[in-house]
Design an enzyme around this catalytic site. Structure first.
Site, PDB file in Angstrom:
ATOM      1  N   LYS A  73       0.881  -1.179   0.000  1.00 37.96           N
ATOM      2  CA  LYS A  73       0.000   0.000   0.000  1.00 37.96           C
ATOM      3  C   LYS A  73       0.913   1.223   0.000  1.00 37.96           C
ATOM      4  O   LYS A  73       1.526   1.551   1.009  1.00 37.96           O
ATOM      5  CB  LYS A  73      -0.869  -0.016   1.269  1.00 37.96           C
ATOM      6  CG  LYS A  73      -2.176   0.727   1.186  1.00 37.96           C
ATOM      7  CD  LYS A  73      -2.091   2.216   0.984  1.00 37.96           C
ATOM      8  CE  LYS A  73      -1.705   2.974   2.234  1.00 37.96           C
ATOM      9  NZ  LYS A  73      -1.522   4.430   1.945  1.00 37.96           N
ATOM     10  N   GLU A 103       9.885   1.070  10.583  1.00 41.77           N
ATOM     11  CA  GLU A 103      10.903   2.118  10.411  1.00 41.77           C
ATOM     12  C   GLU A 103      10.168   3.427  10.647  1.00 41.77           C
ATOM     13  O   GLU A 103       9.341   3.833   9.824  1.00 41.77           O
ATOM     14  CB  GLU A 103      11.474   2.110   8.987  1.00 41.77           C
ATOM     15  CG  GLU A 103      12.113   0.824   8.555  1.00 41.77           C
ATOM     16  CD  GLU A 103      13.492   0.605   9.160  1.00 41.77           C
ATOM     17  OE1 GLU A 103      13.943   1.449   9.958  1.00 41.77           O
ATOM     18  OE2 GLU A 103      14.091  -0.423   8.842  1.00 41.77           O
ATOM     19  N   CYS A 154      13.664  10.840   7.440  1.00 45.14           N
ATOM     20  CA  CYS A 154      13.508  10.280   8.786  1.00 45.14           C
ATOM     21  C   CYS A 154      14.770  10.434   9.629  1.00 45.14           C
ATOM     22  O   CYS A 154      14.686  10.563  10.842  1.00 45.14           O
ATOM     23  CB  CYS A 154      13.108   8.815   8.683  1.00 45.14           C
ATOM     24  SG  CYS A 154      14.186   7.905   7.577  1.00 45.14           S
ATOM     25  N   GLU A 171       9.752  15.633  16.394  1.00 43.84           N
ATOM     26  CA  GLU A 171      10.117  15.585  14.974  1.00 43.84           C
ATOM     27  C   GLU A 171       9.302  16.624  14.200  1.00 43.84           C
ATOM     28  O   GLU A 171       8.078  16.617  14.243  1.00 43.84           O
ATOM     29  CB  GLU A 171       9.831  14.184  14.420  1.00 43.84           C
ATOM     30  CG  GLU A 171      10.296  14.015  12.996  1.00 43.84           C
ATOM     31  CD  GLU A 171      10.023  12.629  12.444  1.00 43.84           C
ATOM     32  OE1 GLU A 171       8.903  12.110  12.640  1.00 43.84           O
ATOM     33  OE2 GLU A 171      10.924  12.066  11.798  1.00 43.84           O
TER      34      GLU A 171
END
Ligand code: NAD
Length: 489
Positions: free
Chosen positions: A182, A258, A292, A389
């Site tokens: 997906k 992850e 990331c 973040e």
């Protein structure tokens, strides 16, 4: 290169080697973040489509199927062929990706090349995965087999969609699993182009299936599906937690995650400041901060702090924003309104926190999701902008005096994905590399990647590793076979 004419050929769900409409007939748009126009409408997958895709993947995995009957070396030929086709279409794939996510074309192209090389790396593994013969007495033979575990669910984000697709497909296909992917709703089209190449490469039907759609519908259907035995997810911590809950509530599917980061980059006082500033600049501003492992906490020794801040500011003010197809442009827009708004909100929080705004701090223009490279100095560890973040072009520059202390500060986070140090002192480089709680550590460079080098996070940055030999284990079960031998008559 100015906006090329991109031909979008593939806009549908891919099941059993065919592009099909969604069962509901619904579509959704992919948006160009440069001007907020619609790139194309794509078939919107949902639970019913995921069910059909999993059914196809399950049939392709059955004993005696075409896929299961291949010699491992034949799987290697298919993976190498796919890599060659990705190279052949690299410009086209990179063009589509840049249209969808606004990443400068040159970088999109580089990412596509990385993906091809990841497939080549895993092609080399196909016929080198084997079990063991265990020592025992004369009365039995005990062996282990490494077997592919079955149908794999995979969910990717939009920031590096093609490289991350290769992170996931490479090892899963090398060992003989089948997959249902997906892709992120922001980048379905570049993913579908690579998907079409799998058919051209000759993968049997049902081995690779791709269902574009939204997270809470198509994504959730993948994470809840009882016939998917492992899910590999890249994205936010928030959704990563949902994936684990879905696994527990369904069939205890194995989970590889992850997730995000708040990665520290430590600059020692023995460095060439100009060089260090450049590394730190790219470490946070590459891909508009949407990486990331972005080094979003820059710790600078007090002796060089003022010079470092001044030069970082000069560099940020020079960074060229604009059309990502212009080869002189370093930074494109944020991928969409949500990510743009979130980063702008963190900039507001930063301004109110007492940190000093050195550069940027505002959007560029009124059309497209552009944010000026932003730098905050005098940032302290307790500030929200030093803890959460941001996923945007926002550099936090913090000051330190003591080396042992900065290691503790670097580790004082719920994340552990990336970390870096810039120094000419080998002892400091090694001490930091060993002490930092992070899955990836870079010394005198930042964010480099190798297909053979495991990648993943400590703490809430993830579970498991992708790339390298480590990733193969995600897709294997060890079966132990104990055979009693007939004693001599
Ligand atoms: P996100 O978690 O919102 O979306 C990622 C994917 O998950 C998309 O395909 C989305 O459709 C899907 N999704 C959303 N809700 C879902 C649900 N309820 N169930 C199943 N799937 C669902 O992430 P994002 O904001 O688009 O991406 C940015 C995040 O990804 C950042 O936190 C970043 O650090 C992280 N990231 C991590 C890595 C890594 O390798 N560790 C790489 C890239 C991005």
């Amino acid at each position: 290169m100015a906006n090329p004419k991109v031909v979008i050929k593939y806009k549908k769900i891919f099941i059993n080697n065919e592009f099909v409409d969604s069962k509901s007939g619904k579509t959704f748009p992919s948006i160009n973040p440069v001007n907020e126009s619609v790139v194309a409408e794509i078939a919107e997958g949902d639970k019913a489509d995921v069910d059909a895709a999993v059914h196809a993947a399950k049939s392709a995995f059955e004993h005696g199927s075409e896929w299961r009957s291949l010699q491992p070396a034949q799987r290697a030929i298919l993976l190498n062929k796919l890599a060659d086709l990705i190279d052949r279409d690299a410009e086209q794939i990179a063009n589509i990706q840049t249209l969808e996510n606004g990443k400068p074309y040159v970088q999109s192209f580089g990412e596509v090349k990385i993906a091809a090389n990841i497939f080549r790396y895993y092609a080399g593994w196909c016929d080198k995965i084997y079990g063991e013969t265990l020592p025992t007495d004369d009365g039995q033979l005990v062996i282990t087999r490494k077997e592919p575990i079955g149908v794999i669910g995979q969910i990717t984000p939009w920031n590096a969609p093609i490289a991350l697709l290769a992170f996931k497909w490479g090892p899963a296909l090398a060992v003989g699993c089948t997959v249902v992917l997906k892709p992120a709703e922001q980048t379905p089209l570049c993913t579908l182009h690579v998907t079409a190449l799998t058919k051209e490469a000759g993968f049997p039907k049902g081995v690779i299936n791709v269902v574009p759609g939204y997270g809470p519908t198509a994504g959730a259907a993948v994470s809840e599906h009882p016939d998917i035995v492992r899910i590999a997810f890249t994205g936010s911590v928030e959704v990563g937690k949902k994936i684990m809950i879905a696994s527990g509530n369904s069939n205890l599917k194995r989970v590889t995650l992850e997730l995000g980061g708040k990665s520290p980059l430590v600059i020692c006082d023995d460095v060439n400041v100009d060089e260090a500033v450049k590394i730190a600049h790219e470490a946070i501003f590459a891909n508009s901060g949407q990486i990331c492992v972005a080094a979003s906490r820059t710790y600078v020794h007090s002796k060089i702090y003022d010079e470092f801040v001044k030069k970082s500011k000069e560099l940020a003010l020079k960074r060229k924003l604009g059309d990502p197809f212009d080869s002189t442009v370093a930074q494109g827009p944020q991928v969409d309104k949500e990510i743009f708004d979130r980063a702008m909100n963190y900039i507001k929080i930063g301004k109110e926190s007492g940190a000093k705004l050195e550069a940027g701090g505002e959007r560029l223009g009124t059309v497209g999701y552009y944010i000026k490279p932003t730098i905050f100095s005098n940032v302290t560890d307790d500030m929200v902008i030093a803890r959460e973040e941001i996923f945007g072009p926002v550099q936090q520059i913090l000051k330190y005096d003591n080396f042992d202390d900065v290691i503790k500060r670097a580790n004082n986070t719920t994340y552990g994905l990336g970390a870096g140090i810039i120094t000419n002192d080998i002892n400091k480089a090694l001490k930091f590399s060993q002490a930092v709680e992070s899955g990836n550590v870079w010394v005198n460079q930042y964010a480099s990647l190798l297909p053979s080098a495991p990648f993943g996070g400590y703490k809430q940055s993830g579970i498991g590793r992708e790339l390298g030999a480590d990733a193969l284990e995600n897709y294997l079960e060890t079966k132990t076979i104990l055979i009693k031998l007939t004693p001599p008559a």
